[in-house]
Design an enzyme around this catalytic site. Structure first.
Site, short mmCIF file in Angstrom:
data_model
loop_
_atom_site.label_atom_id
_atom_site.label_comp_id
_atom_site.label_asym_id
_atom_site.label_seq_id
_atom_site.Cartn_x
_atom_site.Cartn_y
_atom_site.Cartn_z
N GLU A 284 -0.92 -13.34 -13.69
CA GLU A 284 -1.19 -14.11 -14.89
C GLU A 284 -0.43 -15.43 -14.83
O GLU A 284 0.76 -15.48 -15.15
CB GLU A 284 -0.74 -13.34 -16.14
N ASN B 195 -4.79 -6.49 -23.69
CA ASN B 195 -3.43 -6.58 -24.23
C ASN B 195 -3.53 -7.14 -25.65
O ASN B 195 -3.72 -8.33 -25.85
CB ASN B 195 -2.57 -7.49 -23.35
N GLU C 174 5.49 -13.08 -21.56
CA GLU C 174 6.14 -13.20 -22.86
C GLU C 174 7.42 -12.38 -22.91
O GLU C 174 8.38 -12.77 -23.59
CB GLU C 174 5.15 -12.78 -23.96
N HIS D 227 5.38 -8.72 -18.53
CA HIS D 227 4.50 -9.77 -19.04
C HIS D 227 5.30 -11.05 -19.24
O HIS D 227 6.48 -11.01 -19.57
CB HIS D 227 3.85 -9.33 -20.35
N LYS E 61 -1.28 -7.36 -27.84
CA LYS E 61 -0.04 -8.06 -28.23
C LYS E 61 0.37 -7.64 -29.65
O LYS E 61 0.14 -6.50 -30.05
CB LYS E 61 -0.20 -9.57 -28.06
N SER F 38 -6.58 -16.39 -20.31
CA SER F 38 -7.74 -16.95 -21.00
C SER F 38 -9.08 -16.49 -20.41
O SER F 38 -10.01 -17.27 -20.24
CB SER F 38 -7.66 -18.49 -21.02
N GLY G 169 -3.29 -17.82 -23.21
CA GLY G 169 -3.44 -18.25 -24.59
C GLY G 169 -3.60 -19.74 -24.78
O GLY G 169 -3.55 -20.24 -25.89
#
Length: 248
Positions: free
Chosen positions: A165, A11, A97, A95, A13, A211, A171
């Site tokens: 996730e 991904n 985000e 996701h 991003k 991560s 991150g």
């Protein structure tokens, strides 16, 4: 475990430009990649056409998001029809985000899943708990509810990959331990078995994100219910090749 093909998604991003992505594509095109691993790269929407035209055909490409209808007055959105017109076969939906930065609800994500599958796009459907939810002991409640909304909108699971996730690991440099990842993946597979069927539970790939690096991927990949990865930052680096080859 043997019957589920290992799946590694990158991904990217909102990162990269034609120069840097071109260099990454060159690295992937010339790398020795495990033939037994399915690889898909999630590119920014403005570069989907560029990436698909440059990336070796053995590697799939995914959009990072899309909307729930084919066309219309939805400024800034893209549709599954547009994604497919660029030769793209996958999309990442739900996701964290999208959920927590842009406020997408379970309901909207479910509607997107349904429309993408109806449009013959493969879906990488993301689920995961926030740190406060894990600390409160509600991880299972959260991921089961998210999974249920996705499942309610799926008829054919052969085009769906579930990506667990944990939001606290994305991150942050914090990674779920192999035992933590395996525990949630095993419980998710149990939920699929109990609520859908043995066939779905045994065949759906449940991948881990949060991560993942070249340094921790082999131990994670050795877990019986971890069927691959959705990789963020490391997918923009040469070590992505090591992650793709984690099962080699």
């Amino acid at each position: 475990m043997c019957s589920r093909k290992f799946f590694v998604g990158g991904n990217w991003k909102m990162n990269g430009d034609k120069e840097s992505l071109g260099e990454l594509i060159m690295t992937l095109n010339t790398a020795s990649l495990n033939d037994e691993t399915e690889v898909v790269c999630g590119a920014p929407s403005i570069y989907l056409d560029y990436v698909r035209s440059k990336l070796d055909q053995r590697i799939g490409v995914a959009a990072q998001n899309c909307y729930k209808v084919p066309k219309g007055a939805f400024t800034g959105e893209i549709s599954p029809a547009m994604i497919k017109d660029c030769g793209i076969e996958w999309v990442i939906l739900g996701h964290s985000e999208r959920r927590h930065v842009f406020g997408e609800s379970d309901e909207l994500i479910g509607q997107k899943v349904a429309h993408c599958l109806e449009s013959d796009l493969g879906v990488i459907a993301c689920i995961g708990e926030k740190l406060e939810e894990r600390e409160a002991g509600t991880t299972e409640d959260v991921v089961f509810e998210q999974t249920k909304v996705i499942a309610d909108n799926v008829r054919d699971w052969s085009h769906v990959v579930l990506a667990y996730e944990p939001v606290w690991a994305i991150g942050t440099g914090k990674t779920a331990t192999p035992d933590q990842a395996q525990e949630v993946h095993e419980k998710l597979r149990g939920w699929l078995r109990e609520n859908l069927s043995d066939a779905v539970a045994d065949s759906v790939r449940i991948i881990y994100g949060g991560s993942v690096t070249g340094g921790n991927c082999k131990e994670l990949a050795a877990q019986p219910d971890v069927d691959g990865f959705l990789v963020g930052g490391a997918s923009l680096k040469p070590e992505f090749v090591d992650i793709i080859n984690a099962r080699s």
